[in-house]
Design a protein around this motif. Structure first.
Motif, PDB file in Angstrom:
ATOM      1  N   ALA A  23       0.832  -1.207   0.000  1.00  0.00           N
ATOM      2  CA  ALA A  23       0.000   0.000   0.000  1.00  0.00           C
ATOM      3  C   ALA A  23       0.865   1.254   0.000  1.00  0.00           C
ATOM      4  O   ALA A  23       0.591   2.215  -0.741  1.00  0.00           O
ATOM      5  CB  ALA A  23      -0.926  -0.010   1.216  1.00  0.00           C
ATOM      6  N   GLU A  24       1.912   1.255   0.799  1.00  0.00           N
ATOM      7  CA  GLU A  24       2.818   2.406   0.844  1.00  0.00           C
ATOM      8  C   GLU A  24       3.500   2.625  -0.498  1.00  0.00           C
ATOM      9  O   GLU A  24       3.641   3.766  -0.955  1.00  0.00           O
ATOM     10  CB  GLU A  24       3.856   2.208   1.951  1.00  0.00           C
ATOM     11  CG  GLU A  24       3.295   2.347   3.348  1.00  0.00           C
ATOM     12  CD  GLU A  24       4.328   2.080   4.425  1.00  0.00           C
ATOM     13  OE1 GLU A  24       4.415   2.869   5.387  1.00  0.00           O
ATOM     14  OE2 GLU A  24       5.055   1.061   4.309  1.00  0.00           O
ATOM     15  N   ARG A  25       3.918   1.544  -1.140  1.00  0.00           N
ATOM     16  CA  ARG A  25       4.619   1.668  -2.420  1.00  0.00           C
ATOM     17  C   ARG A  25       3.710   2.294  -3.475  1.00  0.00           C
ATOM     18  O   ARG A  25       4.113   3.209  -4.202  1.00  0.00           O
ATOM     19  CB  ARG A  25       5.112   0.300  -2.881  1.00  0.00           C
ATOM     20  CG  ARG A  25       5.862   0.308  -4.217  1.00  0.00           C
ATOM     21  CD  ARG A  25       7.139   1.154  -4.150  1.00  0.00           C
ATOM     22  NE  ARG A  25       7.810   1.196  -5.422  1.00  0.00           N
ATOM     23  CZ  ARG A  25       8.837   0.400  -5.761  1.00  0.00           C
ATOM     24  NH1 ARG A  25       9.289  -0.497  -4.896  1.00  0.00           N
ATOM     25  NH2 ARG A  25       9.418   0.510  -6.931  1.00  0.00           N
ATOM     26  N   PHE A  26       2.479   1.822  -3.560  1.00  0.00           N
ATOM     27  CA  PHE A  26       1.562   2.405  -4.543  1.00  0.00           C
ATOM     28  C   PHE A  26       1.214   3.846  -4.198  1.00  0.00           C
ATOM     29  O   PHE A  26       1.115   4.701  -5.083  1.00  0.00           O
ATOM     30  CB  PHE A  26       0.299   1.557  -4.663  1.00  0.00           C
ATOM     31  CG  PHE A  26       0.485   0.306  -5.476  1.00  0.00           C
ATOM     32  CD1 PHE A  26       0.861   0.373  -6.806  1.00  0.00           C
ATOM     33  CD2 PHE A  26       0.291  -0.943  -4.913  1.00  0.00           C
ATOM     34  CE1 PHE A  26       1.046  -0.771  -7.562  1.00  0.00           C
ATOM     35  CE2 PHE A  26       0.464  -2.099  -5.660  1.00  0.00           C
ATOM     36  CZ  PHE A  26       0.845  -2.011  -6.991  1.00  0.00           C
ATOM     37  N   ALA A 222       6.948  -5.660  -2.164  1.00  0.00           N
ATOM     38  CA  ALA A 222       6.193  -4.518  -2.699  1.00  0.00           C
ATOM     39  C   ALA A 222       6.756  -4.070  -4.042  1.00  0.00           C
ATOM     40  O   ALA A 222       6.006  -3.668  -4.946  1.00  0.00           O
ATOM     41  CB  ALA A 222       6.210  -3.368  -1.709  1.00  0.00           C
ATOM     42  N   GLY A 223       8.071  -4.151  -4.198  1.00  0.00           N
ATOM     43  CA  GLY A 223       8.680  -3.779  -5.473  1.00  0.00           C
ATOM     44  C   GLY A 223       8.230  -4.668  -6.616  1.00  0.00           C
ATOM     45  O   GLY A 223       8.006  -4.197  -7.735  1.00  0.00           O
ATOM     46  N   ALA A 224       8.066  -5.961  -6.327  1.00  0.00           N
ATOM     47  CA  ALA A 224       7.584  -6.883  -7.360  1.00  0.00           C
ATOM     48  C   ALA A 224       6.142  -6.568  -7.741  1.00  0.00           C
ATOM     49  O   ALA A 224       5.769  -6.613  -8.918  1.00  0.00           O
ATOM     50  CB  ALA A 224       7.698  -8.325  -6.866  1.00  0.00           C
ATOM     51  N   PHE A 225       5.327  -6.234  -6.762  1.00  0.00           N
ATOM     52  CA  PHE A 225       3.940  -5.852  -7.045  1.00  0.00           C
ATOM     53  C   PHE A 225       3.891  -4.593  -7.907  1.00  0.00           C
ATOM     54  O   PHE A 225       3.109  -4.513  -8.864  1.00  0.00           O
ATOM     55  CB  PHE A 225       3.171  -5.633  -5.739  1.00  0.00           C
ATOM     56  CG  PHE A 225       2.520  -6.871  -5.198  1.00  0.00           C
ATOM     57  CD1 PHE A 225       1.147  -7.035  -5.274  1.00  0.00           C
ATOM     58  CD2 PHE A 225       3.271  -7.874  -4.601  1.00  0.00           C
ATOM     59  CE1 PHE A 225       0.535  -8.176  -4.775  1.00  0.00           C
ATOM     60  CE2 PHE A 225       2.679  -9.014  -4.097  1.00  0.00           C
ATOM     61  CZ  PHE A 225       1.303  -9.172  -4.184  1.00  0.00           C
ATOM     62  N   PHE A 227       6.169  -3.447  -9.952  1.00  0.00           N
ATOM     63  CA  PHE A 227       6.606  -3.771 -11.308  1.00  0.00           C
ATOM     64  C   PHE A 227       5.483  -4.413 -12.111  1.00  0.00           C
ATOM     65  O   PHE A 227       5.179  -4.005 -13.238  1.00  0.00           O
ATOM     66  CB  PHE A 227       7.815  -4.699 -11.278  1.00  0.00           C
ATOM     67  CG  PHE A 227       8.102  -5.362 -12.597  1.00  0.00           C
ATOM     68  CD1 PHE A 227       8.552  -4.625 -13.684  1.00  0.00           C
ATOM     69  CD2 PHE A 227       7.881  -6.721 -12.762  1.00  0.00           C
ATOM     70  CE1 PHE A 227       8.786  -5.234 -14.918  1.00  0.00           C
ATOM     71  CE2 PHE A 227       8.114  -7.337 -13.981  1.00  0.00           C
ATOM     72  CZ  PHE A 227       8.565  -6.588 -15.062  1.00  0.00           C
ATOM     73  N   LEU A 228       4.823  -5.419 -11.538  1.00  0.00           N
ATOM     74  CA  LEU A 228       3.788  -6.140 -12.268  1.00  0.00           C
ATOM     75  C   LEU A 228       2.579  -5.258 -12.578  1.00  0.00           C
ATOM     76  O   LEU A 228       1.870  -5.489 -13.556  1.00  0.00           O
ATOM     77  CB  LEU A 228       3.349  -7.375 -11.474  1.00  0.00           C
ATOM     78  CG  LEU A 228       4.347  -8.533 -11.459  1.00  0.00           C
ATOM     79  CD1 LEU A 228       3.903  -9.603 -10.481  1.00  0.00           C
ATOM     80  CD2 LEU A 228       4.520  -9.127 -12.858  1.00  0.00           C
ATOM     81  N   ALA A 229       2.342  -4.252 -11.756  1.00  0.00           N
ATOM     82  CA  ALA A 229       1.227  -3.341 -11.998  1.00  0.00           C
ATOM     83  C   ALA A 229       1.569  -2.250 -13.002  1.00  0.00           C
ATOM     84  O   ALA A 229       0.671  -1.577 -13.516  1.00  0.00           O
ATOM     85  CB  ALA A 229       0.780  -2.696 -10.692  1.00  0.00           C
ATOM     86  N   SER A 230       2.843  -2.087 -13.314  1.00  0.00           N
ATOM     87  CA  SER A 230       3.294  -0.973 -14.143  1.00  0.00           C
ATOM     88  C   SER A 230       3.251  -1.312 -15.627  1.00  0.00           C
ATOM     89  O   SER A 230       3.114  -2.473 -16.031  1.00  0.00           O
ATOM     90  CB  SER A 230       4.723  -0.584 -13.762  1.00  0.00           C
ATOM     91  OG  SER A 230       5.660  -1.528 -14.261  1.00  0.00           O
ATOM     92  N   ASP A 231       3.436  -0.287 -16.442  1.00  0.00           N
ATOM     93  CA  ASP A 231       3.488  -0.483 -17.893  1.00  0.00           C
ATOM     94  C   ASP A 231       4.723  -1.265 -18.320  1.00  0.00           C
ATOM     95  O   ASP A 231       4.754  -1.811 -19.428  1.00  0.00           O
ATOM     96  CB  ASP A 231       3.459   0.871 -18.597  1.00  0.00           C
ATOM     97  CG  ASP A 231       2.106   1.558 -18.480  1.00  0.00           C
ATOM     98  OD1 ASP A 231       1.107   0.865 -18.195  1.00  0.00           O
ATOM     99  OD2 ASP A 231       2.047   2.790 -18.672  1.00  0.00           O
ATOM    100  N   ASP A 232       5.746  -1.333 -17.471  1.00  0.00           N
ATOM    101  CA  ASP A 232       6.923  -2.140 -17.793  1.00  0.00           C
ATOM    102  C   ASP A 232       6.577  -3.622 -17.902  1.00  0.00           C
ATOM    103  O   ASP A 232       7.319  -4.384 -18.510  1.00  0.00           O
ATOM    104  CB  ASP A 232       7.999  -1.956 -16.724  1.00  0.00           C
ATOM    105  CG  ASP A 232       8.650  -0.592 -16.776  1.00  0.00           C
ATOM    106  OD1 ASP A 232       8.633   0.032 -17.849  1.00  0.00           O
ATOM    107  OD2 ASP A 232       9.174  -0.136 -15.743  1.00  0.00           O
ATOM    108  N   ALA A 233       5.450  -4.021 -17.314  1.00  0.00           N
ATOM    109  CA  ALA A 233       5.012  -5.414 -17.357  1.00  0.00           C
ATOM    110  C   ALA A 233       3.801  -5.594 -18.265  1.00  0.00           C
ATOM    111  O   ALA A 233       3.028  -6.538 -18.106  1.00  0.00           O
ATOM    112  CB  ALA A 233       4.689  -5.897 -15.953  1.00  0.00           C
TER     113      ALA A 233
END
Length: 250
Positions: A23-26, A222-225, A227-233
């Motif tokens: 949650a903090e990362r997003f 959180a970093g993996a989440f 990444f997967l939510a981003s346009d890079d994925a």
């Protein structure tokens, strides 16, 4: 970075440990964040922290094992912000128990939260994503969903189910512009793991099983989440990302 400045993220199990870190990362990256928890005290504490830090949040009290509560949480989120772009499907429980000693009620409790709750949340959020034209879902599995571990038969079964649920969702939802992936953490030090394992156990585990020589942190997951939510994925769906310090390389 502000990769998610126009996005709404719905995060279960978000009041502590890995869920809170997600949650903090997003939020740091600009998302509006719906924080779902079944603990009033923890939810209130996270709400106050996030408000103090200037994040735009919506605290939601819900038990993921109750589909009606999840439906209500989704409705409230959509009422507040109009959409859900990202689901971090994280809520889960764990404890040690020998296979021969697992009671029927403990088996059901584990699967009710870890697998049924994952399904209820994913399905209800997916229905909203279909209406709005797409989104991305990240389900929380575990290395225990890929390989077995003694004294965790119920937990392992629930996490293995999540891996196949993720793949099937990806097959069915890809044409609806919804990407679905899973994250499989290894040993991550959280309040839940600290309640189960002694310091001596953790030291031995690191020495014998983790090539990087340390346990993971909630921020690592959180970093993996993110990444997967981003346009890079954007071309990644139906897969699992293992975050385990090399443990499964043995």
């Amino acid at each position: 970075m502000a990769r998610f400045s126009s996005k709404v993220a719905f995060i279960t199990g978000a009041s502590r440990g890995i869920g809170k870190a997600i949650a903090e990362r997003f939020a740091v990256e600009g998302a509006k964040v719906a924080i779902v928890s079944n603990s009033v005290e923890e939810l209130n504490a996270v709400e106050q922290q996030f408000i103090n830090e200037g994040y735009e949040i919506l605290p939601l009290l819900a038990d993921v094992s109750d589909s009606s509560q999840i439906e209500r949480a989704v409705e409230l989120t959509v009422s507040q912000w109009g959409r859900i772009d990202i689901l971090a499907n994280n809520a889960g429980i764990a404890w040690e128990e020998e296979f021969l000693d697992i009671t029927d009620s403990n088996w059901r409790k584990m699967l009710d939260v870890n697998l049924n709750g994952m399904f209820y949340t994913a399905q209800r959020v997916s229905r909203q994503m279909v209406k709005q034209g797409g989104g991305t879902i990240i389900n929380m599995s575990s290395t225990n969903g890929i390989v077995g571990e003694k004294n965790y038969a119920h937990y392992n079964a629930s996490k293995g189910g999540i891996v196949l649920l993720t793949k099937t969702m990806a097959l069915e939802l890809g044409a609806r512009n919804i990407r679905v992936n899973a994250v499989c953490p290894g040993y991550i030090q959280t309040p839940m793991s600290e309640a189960i394992d002694s310091a001596e156990f953790i030291e031995e585990y690191i020495r014998n099983k983790i090539p990087l020589g340390k346990v993971g942190t909630p921020a690592d997951v959180a970093g993996a989440f993110a990444f997967l939510a981003s346009d890079d994925a954007a071309f990644i769906t139906g897969t699992t990302i293992v975050v385990d310090g090399g443990q499964l390389a043995f």
